[in-house]
Design an enzyme around this catalytic site. Structure first.
Site, mmCIF file in Angstrom:
data_model
loop_
_atom_site.group_PDB
_atom_site.id
_atom_site.type_symbol
_atom_site.label_atom_id
_atom_site.label_comp_id
_atom_site.label_asym_id
_atom_site.label_seq_id
_atom_site.Cartn_x
_atom_site.Cartn_y
_atom_site.Cartn_z
ATOM 1 N N ARG A 10 0.824 -1.201 0.000
ATOM 2 C CA ARG A 10 0.000 0.000 0.000
ATOM 3 C C ARG A 10 0.863 1.258 0.000
ATOM 4 O O ARG A 10 1.924 1.290 0.604
ATOM 5 C CB ARG A 10 -0.891 0.020 1.265
ATOM 6 C CG ARG A 10 -2.025 -0.987 1.236
ATOM 7 C CD ARG A 10 -3.034 -0.713 0.140
ATOM 8 N NE ARG A 10 -3.579 0.636 0.205
ATOM 9 C CZ ARG A 10 -4.641 0.979 0.931
ATOM 10 N NH1 ARG A 10 -5.284 0.078 1.645
ATOM 11 N NH2 ARG A 10 -5.079 2.214 0.937
ATOM 12 N N GLY A 30 2.696 3.297 11.449
ATOM 13 C CA GLY A 30 4.109 3.385 11.827
ATOM 14 C C GLY A 30 5.028 3.359 10.624
ATOM 15 O O GLY A 30 5.994 4.113 10.551
ATOM 16 N N ARG A 283 -5.957 -5.552 15.580
ATOM 17 C CA ARG A 283 -6.813 -5.884 14.449
ATOM 18 C C ARG A 283 -7.493 -7.183 14.820
ATOM 19 O O ARG A 283 -6.900 -8.018 15.518
ATOM 20 C CB ARG A 283 -5.953 -6.118 13.198
ATOM 21 C CG ARG A 283 -5.736 -4.918 12.354
ATOM 22 C CD ARG A 283 -5.027 -5.232 11.055
ATOM 23 N NE ARG A 283 -3.877 -6.125 11.212
ATOM 24 C CZ ARG A 283 -3.903 -7.422 10.961
ATOM 25 N NH1 ARG A 283 -4.982 -8.007 10.503
ATOM 26 N NH2 ARG A 283 -2.818 -8.143 11.137
ATOM 27 N N LEU A 386 3.150 -3.330 17.666
ATOM 28 C CA LEU A 386 3.461 -1.931 17.958
ATOM 29 C C LEU A 386 2.569 -1.366 19.056
ATOM 30 O O LEU A 386 2.947 -0.410 19.729
ATOM 31 C CB LEU A 386 3.319 -1.100 16.683
ATOM 32 C CG LEU A 386 4.276 -1.510 15.552
ATOM 33 C CD1 LEU A 386 4.044 -0.648 14.324
ATOM 34 C CD2 LEU A 386 5.739 -1.389 15.992
ATOM 35 N N VAL A 387 1.380 -1.982 19.241
ATOM 36 C CA VAL A 387 0.480 -1.493 20.285
ATOM 37 C C VAL A 387 1.197 -1.501 21.637
ATOM 38 O O VAL A 387 1.091 -0.557 22.420
ATOM 39 C CB VAL A 387 -0.803 -2.354 20.318
ATOM 40 C CG1 VAL A 387 -1.629 -2.046 21.551
ATOM 41 C CG2 VAL A 387 -1.628 -2.112 19.055
ATOM 42 N N ASP A 508 44.206 -26.108 -8.667
ATOM 43 C CA ASP A 508 43.482 -26.984 -7.754
ATOM 44 C C ASP A 508 42.349 -27.627 -8.562
ATOM 45 O O ASP A 508 41.955 -27.102 -9.606
ATOM 46 C CB ASP A 508 42.937 -26.129 -6.593
ATOM 47 C CG ASP A 508 41.916 -26.871 -5.778
ATOM 48 O OD1 ASP A 508 42.222 -27.994 -5.333
ATOM 49 O OD2 ASP A 508 40.801 -26.344 -5.596
HETATM 50 P P1 ADQ Z 1 -0.322 -5.361 12.642
HETATM 51 O O1 ADQ Z 1 -0.688 -6.799 12.659
HETATM 52 O O2 ADQ Z 1 -1.298 -4.482 12.049
HETATM 53 O O3 ADQ Z 1 1.083 -5.129 11.906
HETATM 54 P P2 ADQ Z 1 0.613 -3.888 15.142
HETATM 55 O O4 ADQ Z 1 2.070 -3.915 15.101
HETATM 56 O O5 ADQ Z 1 0.097 -4.080 16.505
HETATM 57 O O6 ADQ Z 1 -0.074 -5.013 14.243
HETATM 58 O O7 ADQ Z 1 0.094 -2.508 14.597
HETATM 59 C C1 ADQ Z 1 -1.229 -2.119 14.698
HETATM 60 C C2 ADQ Z 1 -1.361 -0.609 14.522
HETATM 61 O O8 ADQ Z 1 -2.752 -0.295 14.353
HETATM 62 C C3 ADQ Z 1 -0.891 0.154 15.745
HETATM 63 O O9 ADQ Z 1 -0.150 1.254 15.349
HETATM 64 C C4 ADQ Z 1 -2.179 0.596 16.437
HETATM 65 O O10 ADQ Z 1 -2.110 1.835 17.046
HETATM 66 C C5 ADQ Z 1 -3.175 0.641 15.322
HETATM 67 N N1 ADQ Z 1 -4.498 0.236 15.834
HETATM 68 C C6 ADQ Z 1 -4.826 -0.897 16.402
HETATM 69 N N2 ADQ Z 1 -6.120 -0.896 16.792
HETATM 70 C C7 ADQ Z 1 -6.618 0.275 16.434
HETATM 71 C C8 ADQ Z 1 -7.921 0.890 16.521
HETATM 72 N N3 ADQ Z 1 -8.976 0.297 17.042
HETATM 73 N N4 ADQ Z 1 -8.049 2.091 16.020
HETATM 74 C C9 ADQ Z 1 -7.008 2.720 15.451
HETATM 75 N N5 ADQ Z 1 -5.790 2.219 15.343
HETATM 76 C C10 ADQ Z 1 -5.599 1.001 15.815
HETATM 77 C C11 ADQ Z 1 2.104 -5.928 11.255
HETATM 78 C C12 ADQ Z 1 2.599 -7.139 12.025
HETATM 79 C C13 ADQ Z 1 3.086 -6.717 13.382
HETATM 80 C C14 ADQ Z 1 4.162 -5.652 13.239
HETATM 81 C C15 ADQ Z 1 3.718 -4.535 12.319
HETATM 82 C C16 ADQ Z 1 4.846 -3.562 12.015
HETATM 83 O O11 ADQ Z 1 1.569 -8.112 12.149
HETATM 84 O O12 ADQ Z 1 3.576 -7.832 14.104
HETATM 85 O O13 ADQ Z 1 4.443 -5.111 14.506
HETATM 86 O O14 ADQ Z 1 3.233 -5.038 11.093
HETATM 87 O O15 ADQ Z 1 5.936 -4.204 11.472
#
Ligand code: ADQ
Length: 734
Positions: A10, A30, A283, A386-387, A508
């Site tokens: 994306r 992020g 998610r 990342l949460v 060799d």
């Molecule tokens: P994700 O599986 O999407 O990422 P994660 O790293 O936790 O998992 O990132 C989720 C992001 O979505 C966080 O920044 C969080 O703030 C945001 N988010 C979650 N719930 C939300 C909500 N209800 N409303 C708004 N924002 C929300 C994948 C991999 C991870 C890895 C990341 C980065 O699965 O393991 O950490 O990529 O490499």
């Protein structure tokens, strides 16, 4: 100036429509934040899918979107609805995602999905190839684009390519399940640097490379022909200050300006200041362990009635992939569990689980982080998570407790969390209690340590680190190739060769004139090689010597009637043209009965390995053994032999997938010099591939042309990458 381009599934914008007019909404994730900090500095492009199916828009509409994105430095890769279905929902989310998160039972093995994956990766690679300038850098992201590095490298070897996997790389035993495992690995190996969140994923990846391809791996460097590929761990960070500053603003916001979420949360605490809040955010994905978490919370309420009315779980689940059946089932399961807990323990004034099935604006997210006493993060598998980091960054008064799954990559950086196995609901239940009852002082101690770490290694540092490593691997590659025989050097060497009146050429055999095979008996000279040797030896000025570790019987048979001299068993035997075998060094084999049983025991315990017995040495071959076991046993064997050989003037030689024990003091260098004594050579050349040849390179006169085959460190003056390159070079001399 060299540019750095980003390639990801994306683009960092979503397309919005105001009536029919398209607009852009920057994504706040992020990755977008981290990448913005690098690709703009490097003046590069971001290549990706804009997120709309191209066949749902007219060509004019697509052009409009493209133009908007182009203004932001983005290049659009268009995907049709069908491609999105088979590539993204199909192969990415129904094949790779479940497999890499250890859910093999959810994996779909459809070849149409695979074909779509290849075709779409091709589209991304083609778009990237269009924007590349000479010597540019490319950074490819994540599991959707595992084939792109190789597709780019094949057409543009001058481009330095980095790849980062955001999800776990599974253990070989899981990875091997995939019918297209080799293709995926080959795709990744087009990159020069391959990054993972943790060392464990890196280890699994290297192990798959070793087992599926048998490539040579030196710590974290993979050597393939003339390329060096580096694998390394870069734990992704967050925009730490953004969360910390937002949290600090929230604390200072006057009552009247507070958001609705903020006020609701405050109301909860107003009813009873001893109340506690537990937060979980993800998610809605089966890898996140949401049902496990709910069951553990249910157990907690069951076992601790004193907490009824005193503790609630806020559970935020972002809708995700809801046209996939496993996600629909998960949604129903979660709905049911929440309903059941609330039905059992709730009342008019108390809701045990507050469940939000939606996305939340950043502001509300930080409000929840900063007002929750405990974060309960229990994925059954998670690349990083990342949460967890965002929660820590938002705790500006250093209180709060993290209950964290040991299956999340992030746990490596959060030793101070209360760590649980998410499959052990009793342990999670006890951890919830421990977190709720943890004294404030201890909370601060643990939180401060985590904050210090995460603040230092934020997403900007992460991105910079990766790019720095990419530049270093580029330099490393150049250093390794510094001695490579280029066309110009080749011309010079041929010139020197031509001028000479008497030329001594030492070659060799295995790994130099002929590639390796599992069985060393199968590598007798082929027709091309025989012809090459004939040509070389038919030139009057040339004195060609095959100098090898092989036994004299084998080499004698292979080169019978050829116009070459033979030096065998690393220098024990010499056979001059037309002469008989003579012993160059005083070797003994009286030690063999003592050492042979040791080697035999390694053959017995290492399937695929075998013992070769030469006149004055014993060789344990492990090329045919399972790669990792072979390396491990070779180390063991060396250790075991070290004491024995010292007492008997023996030497251990490590060749390419062999461990050889032989009489000490004999080596190719001494043998070659001995050979040269009666010869007035004005051109000396030696070629070899392993470290037994280093004796030759070191001991020959300085004027000798010494050539290492392969890209490892060497004392030779030049390098050629492969057996094919050696033959090509020799053809020029012939
Ligand atoms: P994700 O599986 O999407 O990422 P994660 O790293 O936790 O998992 O990132 C989720 C992001 O979505 C966080 O920044 C969080 O703030 C945001 N988010 C979650 N719930 C939300 C909500 N209800 N409303 C708004 N924002 C929300 C994948 C991999 C991870 C890895 C990341 C980065 O699965 O393991 O950490 O990529 O490499």
């Amino acid at each position: 100036m060299k540019k750095l381009h980003i390639v990801s599934n994306r683009l960092p914008f979503s397309i919005t429509y105001d009536e029919d007019k398209p607009g852009l909404e920057p994504s706040v994730g992020g990755l977008a934040t981290g990448m913005n900090s690098v690709y703009k500095d490097f003046n590069g492009k971001w290549i990706g899918w804009p997120g709309i199916a191209s066949d749902t828009k007219s060509p004019i509409e697509l052009k409009q979107v493209e133009a908007l994105l182009a203004k932001e430095g983005c290049e659009s890769v268009h995907l049709t609805a069908h491609e999105v279905e088979e590539f993204y929902e199909g192969f990415c989310n129904n094949t790779i995602w479940p497999l890499f998160h250890y859910f093999p039972q959810y994996v779909d093995f459809h070849s149409e999905f695979w074909e779509a994956y290849v075709a779409v990766n091709r589209k991304f690679a083609d778009k990237t190839l269009e924007v590349l300038g000479e010597g540019d850098y490319v950074w490819v992201h994540d599991y959707q684009l595992m084939l792109v590095p190789e597709m780019i490298k094949r057409e543009r070897p001058d481009i330095t390519i980095g790849y980062f996997l955001h999800i776990p790389f599974p253990s070989y035993e899981v990875f091997r399940i995939l019918p297209w495992r080799k293709e995926l690995l080959k795709g990744l190996l087009g990159a020069d640097l391959i990054g993972f969140h943790t060392y464990d994923y890196e280890r699994h990846f290297l192990s798959s490379v070793r087992r599926l391809f048998g490539y040579e791996i030196n710590f974290n460097q993979i050597h393939i022909d003339d390329r060096i590929i580096l694998a390394d761990a870069f734990p992704m960070g967050i925009d730490y200050d953004k969360f910390a500053e937002a949290a600090s603003r929230i604390h200072q916001t006057p009552l009247k300006d507070r958001s609705e979420v903020h006020r609701e949360l405050e109301k909860y605490f107003l009813m009873d200041p001893d109340r506690k809040l537990i937060l979980s955010i993800d998610r809605l994905d089966y890898s996140k362990g949401i049902p496990h978490r709910l069951r553990a919370f249910n157990k907690f309420l069951e076992r601790h009635p004193e907490y009824h009315g005193k503790v609630s779980l806020i559970m935020l689940a972002v809708p995700s992939r809801n046209n996939v059946i496993h996600y629909q089932r998960l949604k129903s399961e979660v709905d049911e569990l929440v309903g059941s807990i609330n039905g059992l323990y709730g009342n008019i004034n108390y809701t045990p689980v507050w469940y939000f099935y939606r996305s939340m604006p950043f502001q509300n997210l930080v409000e929840m982080y900063s007002m929750s006493d405990v974060a309960l993060i229990t994925p059954v598998r998670d690349g990083m998570n990342l949460v967890a980091k965002e929660y820590v960054a938002s705790r500006i008064n250093q209180t709060g407790v993290m209950v964290l799954s040991e299956m999340a990559g992030v746990v490596k950086e959060m030793g101070e969390a209360v760590v649980i196995n998410p499959n052990d609901e009793n342990e999670t239940e006890r951890a919830i209690l421990q977190a709720l009852e943890m004294p404030g002082e201890e909370q601060v101690k643990r939180m401060t340590a985590m904050q210090k770490r995460l603040k230092r290694y934020d997403v900007f540092k992460w991105a910079k680190d990766f790019v720095g490593a990419l530049q270093r691997v580029n330099r490393l590659q150049k250093d390794f190739l510094a001695k490579k025989i280029t066309d110009k050097i080749s011309e010079e060497l041929v010139g020197r060769y031509k001028k000479a009146k008497k030329r001594a050429i030492f070659l060799d055999y295995d790994g130099t004139l002929k590639g390796f095979k599992d069985n060393p008996q199968e590598v007798q000279p082929d027709a091309e090689l025989e012809h090459l040797i004939e040509e070389l030896t038919s030139i009057e000025q040339n004195v060609v010597t095959i100098i090898s570790g092989r036994d004299k019987e084998t080499l004698g048979r292979w080169f019978e009637g050829k116009q070459v001299n033979l030096i065998c068993e690393h220098g024990v035997w010499l056979k001059r043209l037309g002469g008989d075998w003579e012993m160059l060094a005083n070797a003994s084999n009286s030690w063999m009965p003592m050492i042979r049983p040791v080697l035999d025991s390694y053959v017995d315990r290492t399937p695929g390995s075998f013992l070769e017995e030469k006149n004055y040495s014993l060789v344990w071959h492990f090329r045919g053994a399972e790669a990792e076991l072979g390396e491990l046993r070779a180390k063991e064997l060396r250790d075991e032999l070290t004491g024995l050989v010292a007492n008997h003037n023996l030497e251990i030689m490590e060749g390419n997938k062999v461990v050889e024990v032989k009489t000490g003091g004999i080596n190719k260098g001494a043998a070659a010099n001995n050979f040269l004594m009666n010869m007035d050579a004005d051109f000396i050349m030696a070629m070899g591939d392993d470290w037994t040849d280093e004796f030759l390179f070191r001991e020959l006169p300085d004027t000798a042309v010494t050539i290492k085959v392969g890209i490892k460190h060497t004392s030779a003056s030049y390098k050629l990458e492969t057996v094919e390159a050696v033959r090509k070079f020799l053809k020029q001399l012939a």
